[in-house]
Scaffold this motif. Structure first.
Motif, mmCIF file in Angstrom:
data_model
loop_
_atom_site.group_PDB
_atom_site.id
_atom_site.type_symbol
_atom_site.label_atom_id
_atom_site.label_comp_id
_atom_site.label_asym_id
_atom_site.label_seq_id
_atom_site.Cartn_x
_atom_site.Cartn_y
_atom_site.Cartn_z
ATOM 1 N N PRO A 25 -4.484 4.578 -17.604
ATOM 2 C CA PRO A 25 -4.856 3.605 -16.565
ATOM 3 C C PRO A 25 -5.130 2.221 -17.141
ATOM 4 O O PRO A 25 -5.287 2.047 -18.347
ATOM 5 C CB PRO A 25 -6.135 4.204 -15.979
ATOM 6 C CG PRO A 25 -6.719 4.999 -17.098
ATOM 7 C CD PRO A 25 -5.546 5.543 -17.853
ATOM 8 N N LYS A 26 -5.185 1.282 -16.251
ATOM 9 C CA LYS A 26 -5.558 -0.090 -16.606
ATOM 10 C C LYS A 26 -6.982 -0.084 -17.139
ATOM 11 O O LYS A 26 -7.828 0.705 -16.688
ATOM 12 C CB LYS A 26 -5.457 -0.925 -15.330
ATOM 13 C CG LYS A 26 -5.694 -2.410 -15.436
ATOM 14 C CD LYS A 26 -5.505 -3.035 -14.054
ATOM 15 C CE LYS A 26 -5.997 -4.465 -13.996
ATOM 16 N NZ LYS A 26 -5.165 -5.387 -14.763
ATOM 17 N N HIS A 29 -10.496 0.952 -15.326
ATOM 18 C CA HIS A 29 -10.260 1.838 -14.183
ATOM 19 C C HIS A 29 -10.581 3.279 -14.557
ATOM 20 O O HIS A 29 -10.416 3.698 -15.694
ATOM 21 C CB HIS A 29 -8.813 1.739 -13.719
ATOM 22 C CG HIS A 29 -8.514 0.476 -12.981
ATOM 23 N ND1 HIS A 29 -7.243 0.195 -12.490
ATOM 24 C CD2 HIS A 29 -9.294 -0.560 -12.630
ATOM 25 C CE1 HIS A 29 -7.277 -0.972 -11.879
ATOM 26 N NE2 HIS A 29 -8.508 -1.460 -11.959
ATOM 27 N N ASP A 30 -11.030 4.060 -13.547
ATOM 28 C CA ASP A 30 -11.427 5.434 -13.830
ATOM 29 C C ASP A 30 -10.715 6.449 -12.933
ATOM 30 O O ASP A 30 -10.961 7.651 -13.033
ATOM 31 C CB ASP A 30 -12.942 5.582 -13.649
ATOM 32 C CG ASP A 30 -13.414 5.172 -12.253
ATOM 33 O OD1 ASP A 30 -14.647 5.092 -12.052
ATOM 34 O OD2 ASP A 30 -12.569 4.915 -11.368
ATOM 35 N N TYR A 50 -10.207 11.904 -10.297
ATOM 36 C CA TYR A 50 -11.407 11.115 -10.604
ATOM 37 C C TYR A 50 -12.425 12.058 -11.215
ATOM 38 O O TYR A 50 -12.591 13.187 -10.739
ATOM 39 C CB TYR A 50 -11.951 10.465 -9.328
ATOM 40 C CG TYR A 50 -13.307 9.829 -9.478
ATOM 41 C CD1 TYR A 50 -14.412 10.315 -8.793
ATOM 42 C CD2 TYR A 50 -13.489 8.731 -10.322
ATOM 43 C CE1 TYR A 50 -15.659 9.737 -8.941
ATOM 44 C CE2 TYR A 50 -14.727 8.152 -10.475
ATOM 45 C CZ TYR A 50 -15.806 8.664 -9.787
ATOM 46 O OH TYR A 50 -17.043 8.092 -9.931
ATOM 47 N N TYR A 72 -9.926 8.959 -19.168
ATOM 48 C CA TYR A 72 -9.351 8.601 -17.867
ATOM 49 C C TYR A 72 -7.833 8.697 -17.811
ATOM 50 O O TYR A 72 -7.266 8.574 -16.716
ATOM 51 C CB TYR A 72 -9.777 7.206 -17.400
ATOM 52 C CG TYR A 72 -11.259 6.979 -17.424
ATOM 53 C CD1 TYR A 72 -11.810 5.960 -18.193
ATOM 54 C CD2 TYR A 72 -12.106 7.801 -16.707
ATOM 55 C CE1 TYR A 72 -13.186 5.768 -18.229
ATOM 56 C CE2 TYR A 72 -13.477 7.619 -16.739
ATOM 57 C CZ TYR A 72 -14.017 6.603 -17.505
ATOM 58 O OH TYR A 72 -15.378 6.412 -17.548
ATOM 59 N N SER A 93 -3.565 3.255 -11.003
ATOM 60 C CA SER A 93 -4.964 3.368 -11.362
ATOM 61 C C SER A 93 -5.813 2.431 -10.504
ATOM 62 O O SER A 93 -5.327 1.419 -9.988
ATOM 63 C CB SER A 93 -5.178 3.078 -12.849
ATOM 64 O OG SER A 93 -5.107 1.701 -13.142
ATOM 65 N N SER A 94 -7.066 2.802 -10.358
ATOM 66 C CA SER A 94 -8.008 2.007 -9.579
ATOM 67 C C SER A 94 -9.418 2.322 -10.052
ATOM 68 O O SER A 94 -9.623 3.201 -10.894
ATOM 69 C CB SER A 94 -7.859 2.304 -8.083
ATOM 70 O OG SER A 94 -8.013 3.691 -7.823
ATOM 71 N N LEU A 95 -10.371 1.607 -9.492
ATOM 72 C CA LEU A 95 -11.774 1.823 -9.836
ATOM 73 C C LEU A 95 -12.462 2.460 -8.642
ATOM 74 O O LEU A 95 -12.429 1.909 -7.539
ATOM 75 C CB LEU A 95 -12.436 0.500 -10.194
ATOM 76 C CG LEU A 95 -13.925 0.561 -10.557
ATOM 77 C CD1 LEU A 95 -14.119 1.385 -11.823
ATOM 78 C CD2 LEU A 95 -14.483 -0.844 -10.740
ATOM 79 N N ASP A 102 -10.334 0.302 -3.088
ATOM 80 C CA ASP A 102 -9.937 -0.561 -4.192
ATOM 81 C C ASP A 102 -8.417 -0.701 -4.214
ATOM 82 O O ASP A 102 -7.705 0.089 -3.589
ATOM 83 C CB ASP A 102 -10.433 0.031 -5.513
ATOM 84 C CG ASP A 102 -10.254 -0.933 -6.665
ATOM 85 O OD1 ASP A 102 -10.058 -0.465 -7.795
ATOM 86 O OD2 ASP A 102 -10.300 -2.168 -6.432
ATOM 87 N N GLN A 104 -4.874 -0.280 -5.864
ATOM 88 C CA GLN A 104 -4.216 0.561 -6.852
ATOM 89 C C GLN A 104 -3.128 -0.250 -7.543
ATOM 90 O O GLN A 104 -2.293 -0.868 -6.891
ATOM 91 C CB GLN A 104 -3.624 1.805 -6.189
ATOM 92 C CG GLN A 104 -4.694 2.738 -5.630
ATOM 93 C CD GLN A 104 -4.141 4.052 -5.115
ATOM 94 O OE1 GLN A 104 -2.984 4.407 -5.339
ATOM 95 N NE2 GLN A 104 -4.976 4.801 -4.419
#
Lengths: 115, 116
Positions: A25-26, A29-30, A50, A72, A93-95, A102, A104
């Motif tokens: 992921p970025k 981000h988790d 997640y 992650y 990926s997102s938070l 959020d 993506q």
């Protein structure tokens, strides 16, 4: 700041085989989501990970499974490959912000061809 | 159920023309986000914009502008003075929280070709 990365870029398999696709992921981000995009179609949601757990699943059979690691990153596994599994597989990926939504961000994808 | 419809499968215009991509969505959620993504031939989905369901203000970013209207459940995207580099497939997407997870529902996409 590295974006979402995926490996491999391309993959050719034969029917019945198994495949593993990887995603990082970025930074920051988790949460990781996987999508399947057939030729000429919009992406279809496979599942989201997640806290190392599958949180939500789209309309895909159990042949599609995944995993998220403590760092992650995530893997998508597909067993007993069918010709219809040929597609571009996108990782996003997102938070996770609880009840808040959020954006993506997507990786470049892995193009899987099943012969 | 959530659904996004992009009725225009393909659009072809000459460079410098303005072009509008249509997006109509369906949802029962009161809180949701709408997105536009661009997919060039390389395949990567590039994020363009996010709109909150509570914010109906139109937005302009350079040659791009977006018109969000809850009354008609539409979120249209306009490119002004189009350029060849704008050629790509554009996706509209809807996002909501389902059982604690955020899921994007995409339209079928509109293939935009800008001819020199």
């Amino acid at each position: 700041d590295a974006g979402v990365t995926q490996s491999p870029t391309h993959l050719i398999k034969t029917r019945g085989q198994q495949v593993t696709l990887r995603c990082s992921p970025k930074s920051g981000h988790d949460t990781v989501s996987w999508y399947q995009q057939a030729l000429g179609q919009g992406p279809q949601f496979i599942f989201q990970y997640y806290e190392e757990e599958e949180r939500q699943r789209g309309n895909f059979p159990d042949r599609f499974s995944g995993h998220q690691f403590p760092n992650y990153s995530s893997e998508l596994n597909v067993n007993a490959l069918l010709l219809g599994d040929s597609a571009l597989y996108l990782c996003a990926s997102s938070l996770n912000q609880g009840a808040l939504l959020d954006t993506q961000y997507f990786g470049p994808g892995t193009r899987l061809t099943v012969l | 159920a959530q659904k996004v419809t992009q009725a225009q499968t393909e659009i072809s215009v000459v460079e410098k023309e303005d072009v509008t991509l249509d997006c109509v969505y369906e949802t029962r959620d009161t809180t949701y986000y709408l997105f536009w993504y661009k997919q060039p031939p390389s395949g990567e989905l590039v994020f363009l914009i996010r709109r909150n369901s509570f914010d109906e203000q139109n937005e302009i970013s350079g040659r791009y502008s977006w018109n969000f209207q809850k009354s008609t459940s539409s979120f249209n995207f306009t490119i002004t003075a189009s350029q060849v580099v704008d050629s790509a497939v554009y996706f509209c997407a809807l996002s909501g929280i389902i059982q604690g997870a955020q899921k994007l529902v995409f339209g079928q996409g509109t293939r935009l070709t800008i001819n020199p």
